[in-house]
Design a protein around this motif. Structure first.
Motif, PDB file in Angstrom:
ATOM      1  N   THR A   1       0.872  -1.169   0.000  1.00 40.28           N
ATOM      2  CA  THR A   1       0.000   0.000   0.000  1.00 40.28           C
ATOM      3  C   THR A   1       0.914   1.225   0.000  1.00 40.28           C
ATOM      4  OG1 THR A   1      -1.890   1.057   1.106  1.00 40.28           O
ATOM      5  CG2 THR A   1      -0.132   0.227   2.513  1.00 40.28           C
ATOM      6  N   ASP A   2       0.320   2.404  -0.029  1.00 40.94           N
ATOM      7  CA  ASP A   2       1.128   3.614   0.129  1.00 40.94           C
ATOM      8  C   ASP A   2       0.783   4.228   1.482  1.00 40.94           C
ATOM      9  OD1 ASP A   2       2.124   6.394  -0.013  1.00 40.94           O
ATOM     10  OD2 ASP A   2       2.507   5.914  -2.110  1.00 40.94           O
ATOM     11  N   PRO A   3       1.779   4.419   2.355  1.00 41.25           N
ATOM     12  CA  PRO A   3       1.494   4.962   3.682  1.00 41.25           C
ATOM     13  C   PRO A   3       0.996   6.401   3.643  1.00 41.25           C
ATOM     14  CG  PRO A   3       3.861   4.879   3.310  1.00 41.25           C
ATOM     15  CD  PRO A   3       3.221   4.146   2.162  1.00 41.25           C
ATOM     16  N   TYR A   4       1.156   7.070   2.501  1.00 43.79           N
ATOM     17  CA  TYR A   4       0.703   8.454   2.376  1.00 43.79           C
ATOM     18  C   TYR A   4      -0.303   8.631   1.240  1.00 43.79           C
ATOM     19  CZ  TYR A   4       4.059   9.888   5.847  1.00 43.79           C
ATOM     20  OH  TYR A   4       4.748  10.035   7.032  1.00 43.79           O
ATOM     21  N   GLN A   5      -1.179   7.652   1.098  1.00 46.58           N
ATOM     22  CA  GLN A   5      -2.243   7.796   0.111  1.00 46.58           C
ATOM     23  C   GLN A   5      -3.257   8.839   0.583  1.00 46.58           C
ATOM     24  OE1 GLN A   5      -5.080   4.326   0.148  1.00 46.58           O
ATOM     25  NE2 GLN A   5      -3.306   3.469   1.209  1.00 46.58           N
ATOM     26  N   PRO A   6      -4.172   9.247  -0.272  1.00 49.06           N
ATOM     27  CA  PRO A   6      -5.056  10.377   0.057  1.00 49.06           C
ATOM     28  C   PRO A   6      -5.757  10.290   1.413  1.00 49.06           C
ATOM     29  CG  PRO A   6      -5.293   9.819  -2.246  1.00 49.06           C
ATOM     30  CD  PRO A   6      -4.398   8.763  -1.652  1.00 49.06           C
ATOM     31  N   MET A   7      -6.230   9.119   1.795  1.00 50.65           N
ATOM     32  CA  MET A   7      -6.979   8.982   3.045  1.00 50.65           C
ATOM     33  C   MET A   7      -6.132   9.303   4.275  1.00 50.65           C
ATOM     34  SD  MET A   7      -9.892   8.508   4.396  1.00 50.65           S
ATOM     35  CE  MET A   7     -10.818   7.965   2.954  1.00 50.65           C
ATOM     36  N   GLU A   8      -4.810   9.218   4.145  1.00 48.77           N
ATOM     37  CA  GLU A   8      -3.927   9.506   5.278  1.00 48.77           C
ATOM     38  C   GLU A   8      -4.093  10.939   5.770  1.00 48.77           C
ATOM     39  OE1 GLU A   8      -0.964   9.638   8.229  1.00 48.77           O
ATOM     40  OE2 GLU A   8      -2.153   7.995   7.405  1.00 48.77           O
ATOM     41  N   ARG A   9      -4.468  11.862   4.901  1.00 48.36           N
ATOM     42  CA  ARG A   9      -4.682  13.248   5.325  1.00 48.36           C
ATOM     43  C   ARG A   9      -5.717  13.315   6.448  1.00 48.36           C
ATOM     44  NH1 ARG A   9      -2.535  17.126   2.077  1.00 48.36           N
ATOM     45  NH2 ARG A   9      -1.801  16.453   0.013  1.00 48.36           N
ATOM     46  N   LYS A  10      -6.733  12.507   6.339  1.00 47.59           N
ATOM     47  CA  LYS A  10      -7.810  12.513   7.321  1.00 47.59           C
ATOM     48  C   LYS A  10      -7.574  11.491   8.431  1.00 47.59           C
ATOM     49  CE  LYS A  10     -12.831  11.804   7.706  1.00 47.59           C
ATOM     50  NZ  LYS A  10     -14.076  11.517   6.945  1.00 47.59           N
ATOM     51  N   ALA A  11      -7.125  10.292   8.051  1.00 45.79           N
ATOM     52  CA  ALA A  11      -7.021   9.198   9.018  1.00 45.79           C
ATOM     53  C   ALA A  11      -5.810   9.337   9.942  1.00 45.79           C
ATOM     54  CB  ALA A  11      -6.977   7.860   8.286  1.00 45.79           C
ATOM     55  N   GLY A  12      -4.683   9.791   9.404  1.00 46.24           N
ATOM     56  CA  GLY A  12      -3.496  10.005  10.225  1.00 46.24           C
ATOM     57  C   GLY A  12      -2.900   8.750  10.832  1.00 46.24           C
ATOM     58  N   ILE A  13      -3.131   7.607  10.216  1.00 44.78           N
ATOM     59  CA  ILE A  13      -2.629   6.353  10.780  1.00 44.78           C
ATOM     60  C   ILE A  13      -1.104   6.276  10.685  1.00 44.78           C
ATOM     61  CG2 ILE A  13      -2.630   3.847  10.504  1.00 44.78           C
ATOM     62  CD1 ILE A  13      -5.572   4.070   9.682  1.00 44.78           C
ATOM     63  N   THR A  14      -0.570   6.676   9.545  1.00 45.72           N
ATOM     64  CA  THR A  14       0.886   6.658   9.384  1.00 45.72           C
ATOM     65  C   THR A  14       1.548   7.623  10.353  1.00 45.72           C
ATOM     66  OG1 THR A  14       0.718   5.985   7.067  1.00 45.72           O
ATOM     67  CG2 THR A  14       2.771   7.063   7.761  1.00 45.72           C
ATOM     68  N   ARG A  15       0.970   8.793  10.521  1.00 44.49           N
ATOM     69  CA  ARG A  15       1.553   9.754  11.462  1.00 44.49           C
ATOM     70  C   ARG A  15       1.545   9.194  12.884  1.00 44.49           C
ATOM     71  NH1 ARG A  15       3.364  14.835  11.821  1.00 44.49           N
ATOM     72  NH2 ARG A  15       3.189  15.841  13.852  1.00 44.49           N
ATOM     73  N   ALA A  16       0.474   8.530  13.262  1.00 42.41           N
ATOM     74  CA  ALA A  16       0.403   7.946  14.603  1.00 42.41           C
ATOM     75  C   ALA A  16       1.487   6.882  14.788  1.00 42.41           C
ATOM     76  CB  ALA A  16      -0.981   7.351  14.847  1.00 42.41           C
ATOM     77  N   ILE A  17       1.757   6.120  13.733  1.00 40.09           N
ATOM     78  CA  ILE A  17       2.823   5.116  13.801  1.00 40.09           C
ATOM     79  C   ILE A  17       4.176   5.787  13.993  1.00 40.09           C
ATOM     80  CG2 ILE A  17       4.068   3.375  12.465  1.00 40.09           C
ATOM     81  CD1 ILE A  17       1.361   2.661  11.161  1.00 40.09           C
TER      82      ILE A  17
END
Length: 282
Positions: free
Chosen positions: A93-109
């Motif tokens: 997957t891409d850790p910075y795909q569009p949904m990451e802007r809202k979900a912030g899962i990668t940032r939390a990791i």
């Protein structure tokens, strides 16, 4: 293109490295399942994850909402066993795909990694959104080895539109790579897979990368090109008069060309070389 989004609870977030990642990495980390960029050549389209999904690739996304919590538990457990932790984020997957802007899962990791760092982290993305987390990446650099690897498979926007129309523009990726490099975080340009590019491509990377990584559809799809064939890549290249770029030796030809601009130790080829020592290039 619509997107079916679900929140999920992952049993684990660190997966033991296999296949092409087994040379050098100990684990992969995928904050999401599915990918909104929906690149036509993506080998994940031919993996069980997608083949039995029943929804087209690029039209579904599972958010692993407990990813950061799982990372914290798993890294602490691995540390107790004195195991090295060398992470590739992300392989499917891409850790910075569009949904990451809202979900912030990668940032939390990444926030958890700052508190409990791995030994090495490679962030693999094709999104300029990675610059949002420069504050965390800089902090993490002080605690472990790290590289941000930006996929830049071509310098031609018209070619990108054929193969990956939903992915971020090339100029935006180049700017993001420069911003990360200027912040002092080691960078890599991942020409993966090799797509037709202009003679000036190497010049665009000069001064903004510590390493260049070359991959192709024939050596990098995990099945010696068979997945790429099933995805119709030979026909797509032929349709646009690009068949000369779909050859068994394209990675060697590209390496030779880039060697005219960069030192040999800065250039690696997928599946041919072990895990790169980025620190030696700083």
């Amino acid at each position: 293109m619509g997107m079916e989004v679900k929140e999920t609870q992952a049993k684990k977030i660190l997966t033991e490295a296999k296949g092409y990642l087994d040379v050098g990495f100990t684990h992969s980390l995928n904050p999401y399942s599915g990918c909104g960029f929906s690149c036509s050549y993506c080998y994940v389209r031919e993996m069980p994850l997608q083949r039995f999904k029943g929804i087209p690739w690029g039209e579904w996304l599972d958010l692993k909402t407990n990813a950061a919590e799982n990372y914290r538990k798993e890294i602490i457990r691995l540390r107790k066993r004195s195991k090295p932790v060398i992470i590739f984020m992300s392989s499917a997957t891409d850790p910075y795909q569009p949904m990451e802007r809202k979900a912030g899962i990668t940032r939390a990791i990444l926030e958890e990694m700052v508190e409990n760092p791995p030994d090495f982290l490679q962030v693999q993305t094709r999104s300029p959104l990675v610059t949002r987390d420069l504050d965390l990446l800089v902090k993490l650099k002080g605690k472990c080895d790290i590289v941000v690897s930006m996929t830049i498979e071509t310098d031609r926007e018209d070619i990108k539109q054929i193969f990956a129309p939903y992915a971020p523009g090339i100029k935006l990726r180049l700017k993001a790579l420069k911003d990360v490099h200027d912040a002092g975080v080691p960078t890599q340009a991942s020409i993966s897979p090799v797509l037709p590019f202009t003679p000036d491509f190497p010049k665009l990377l000069d001064g903004i990368v510590n390493r260049i990584w070359i991959d192709s559809l024939l050596i990098g799809d995990g099945q010696g090109g068979r997945r790429s064939e099933r995805l119709g890549m030979p026909e797509l290249f032929k349709e646009y008069g690009l068949s000369e770029w779909y050859s068994e030796d394209i990675h060697d030809r590209v390496k030779k060309y880039f060697s005219n601009y960069f030192s040999g130790e800065m250039i690696g080829v997928s599946c041919n070389e072990a895990f790169p020592n980025f620190q030696s290039l700083l």
